[in-house]
Design an enzyme around this catalytic site. Structure first.
Site, PDB file in Angstrom:
ATOM      1  CE1 TYR A  57      58.161   2.846   1.662  1.00 29.11           C
ATOM      2  CE2 TYR A  57      57.196   4.652   2.914  1.00 29.11           C
ATOM      3  CZ  TYR A  57      57.439   4.022   1.704  1.00 29.11           C
ATOM      4  OH  TYR A  57      56.968   4.576   0.537  1.00 29.11           O
ATOM      5  CG  ASP A  76      62.675   8.484   8.305  1.00 31.97           C
ATOM      6  OD1 ASP A  76      61.963   9.478   8.565  1.00 31.97           O
ATOM      7  OD2 ASP A  76      62.430   7.696   7.378  1.00 31.97           O
ATOM      8  CE  LYS A  86      54.230   9.776   7.631  1.00 32.11           C
ATOM      9  NZ  LYS A  86      53.294   9.391   6.576  1.00 32.11           N
TER      10      LYS A  86
HETATM   11  N1  HOZ Z   1      53.667   6.115   3.615  1.00 36.92           N
HETATM   12  C1  HOZ Z   1      52.445   6.228   4.311  1.00 36.92           C
HETATM   13  C2  HOZ Z   1      52.325   5.295   5.444  1.00 36.92           C
HETATM   14  N2  HOZ Z   1      53.483   4.742   5.977  1.00 36.92           N
HETATM   15  C3  HOZ Z   1      51.226   6.017   3.463  1.00 36.92           C
HETATM   16  C4  HOZ Z   1      50.982   7.026   2.437  1.00 36.92           C
HETATM   17  C5  HOZ Z   1      49.604   6.939   1.803  1.00 36.92           C
HETATM   18  O1  HOZ Z   1      49.311   5.946   1.156  1.00 36.92           O
HETATM   19  O2  HOZ Z   1      48.830   7.855   1.915  1.00 36.92           O
END
Ligand code: HOZ
Length: 432
Positions: A144, A239, A267
């Site tokens: 992802y 990534d 992050k």
């Molecule tokens: N994309 C985040 C986890 N793979 C989650 C983001 C969220 O819902 O806070």
């Protein structure tokens, strides 16, 4: 433990927010509960609107490597706040964080700050296309890369959780520029490049996947991708939104010793505030506007508060490299303890761990790709998740996300979590 106020807030939230949440992955859809509304956090703990407290193994989905409200981060934020919140003009802190990123991750010779991981990957593939003059992007099933149109093809995280293989709203012409291959199969990549190598702009991957649960690269896989992309003149993009400053200070590229052409970050780089970044080889990044013809911009990019939190976090991680040994040791303790508890309870479990990222799969394994990850019993995962939550342990609310162990979790916290897991797994065994 009651969740009356969280459930009432969830009902209210649904009036004006789609599904009551601002990101689907946090909606608890797959675990049969209403999401918890969080009021505050401190160190290793989250506190919900009903006054319950939980040991936090989500860490805001990765950023909170130091735990919540770390004093050095709060101090940097307070200091930045006193001076202003946004200028839409360059600041010296942006130079400091760019210099530090390039020092910590040597493959990044030039870096652009953005506001999220999604922006970082979206921009990186645009730059790769601008640099190569080619259109096709190779990604891997179950990886992802944020909600970028052309990367929402067979993606992990929330899409995998909700069982959406390809998002509605993505024009077929965009999706047609994406080739999705099985993760950990070099043969699939070789075959694809033999057929269409001269049209492929880039290969983008999570070098350690976090978004189908934690799935490590097989022996020689990253090296193989490096060789194939080099041979065909395609850009290799790691990534590292999840793995950057997480699986090692210098990310997965340092841990596995493989150098990509470009890297995306998010992050941890924002220390809990919204920051993303993309960067890489100078000749590639020279394509980025205003120097080059690839346009990319943002009003809040390099925001002074976000940069202050990120810079404080990165400085601390660089100054105290023992943090990595510490969180890895605790993650190992957790992985081994829970695996032993599963065996004792007679629950089939495969535990994947890389550094401080961990996932418990409920199938015999090994879990190496999307097919084996999605063979996990998600109903059993749901029962385990709920049993842990009832015992004050806040795990990611989907099989297809990773646990992130933070430096603020003590050994006593981990021991308490293993005890909770032993009880929860007995509950799981009695229900299945
Ligand atoms: N994309 C985040 C986890 N793979 C989650 C983001 C969220 O819902 O806070």
């Amino acid at each position: 433990m009651n969740h009356i106020r969280s459930s009432s807030l969830f009902a209210q939230a649904q009036r004006h927010i789609p599904g009551g949440v601002n990101s689907p992955a946090r909606a608890f859809n797959a675990v049969g509960r209403d999401p918890l509304f969080i009021e505050r956090a401190d160190g290793s703990r989250l506190y919900d609107a009903d006054g319950n407290s939980y040991l936090d193994y989500v860490g805001s989905w990765g950023p909170m490597i130091l735990g919540h409200r770390h004093p050095a981060v709060l101090e940097a934020l307070n200091e930045a706040l006193r001076r202003g919140t946004s200028y839409g003009a360059p600041t010296s802190s942006e130079i400091d964080i760019a210099d530090l990123i390039c020092e910590i991750v040597p493959s990044i010779e030039s870096v652009r700050l953005v506001n999220s991981g999604t922006e970082a990957t979206m921009s990186a593939i645009r730059v790769a296309r601008g640099y190569t003059g080619r259109d096709l992007v190779v990604k891997f099933i179950g990886n992802y890369h944020g909600h970028v149109d052309s990367l929402l093809v067979k993606a992990g995280s929330g899409l995998a959780t909700l069982g959406i293989s390809d998002s509605a709203g993505v024009p077929a012409a965009f999706a047609a520029t994406t080739i999705a291959l099985p993760f950990n199969s070099l043969a699939a990549v070789e075959e694809c490049f033999e057929a269409r190598g001269d049209k492929i702009a880039c290969v983008i991957l999570e070098p350690v996947v976090g978004n189908m649960g934690c799935v490590p690269p097989g022996e020689g896989y990253l090296e193989g991708l490096r060789k194939i992309t080099q041979k065909h003149g395609a850009v290799l993009i790691f990534d590292e939104v999840m793995t950057g400053f997480r699986v090692a200070l210098g990310g997965a590229q340092q841990r596995y010793g493989v150098t990509p052409d470009m890297t995306t970050l998010g992050k941890i780089i924002g220390g809990g505030l919204p920051v993303g970044a993309y960067g890489g080889r100078k000749d590639i990044m020279a394509k980025v506007s205003p120097v080059g013809p690839v346009y990319q911009a943002g009003t809040l990019s390099g925001n002074p508060l976000a940069v202050a939190a990120g810079l404080a976090t990165l400085k601390l991680l660089k100054g105290e490299p023992q943090v990595y040994e510490n969180i890895e040791r605790k993650a190992k303790m957790l992985a081994q303890g829970v695996a032993a508890a599963a065996a004792a309870a007679g629950v089939t479990m495969t535990v994947n761990r890389v550094a401080s990222m961990v996932t418990f799969f409920f199938n015999p394994g090994p879990v190496t790709d999307w097919d084996s990850a999605s063979a996990s019993r998600t109903d059993v995962f749901g029962t385990f998740f709920r049993a842990m939550l009832d015992r004050g342990i806040y795990l990611p609310c989907s099989q297809y996300e990773a646990i992130f162990v933070s430096a603020s979790l003590s050994e006593e916290d981990i021991e308490a979590t293993i005890r909770a897991a032993a009880e929860s797994l007995k509950e799981v065994a009695s229900k299945s």
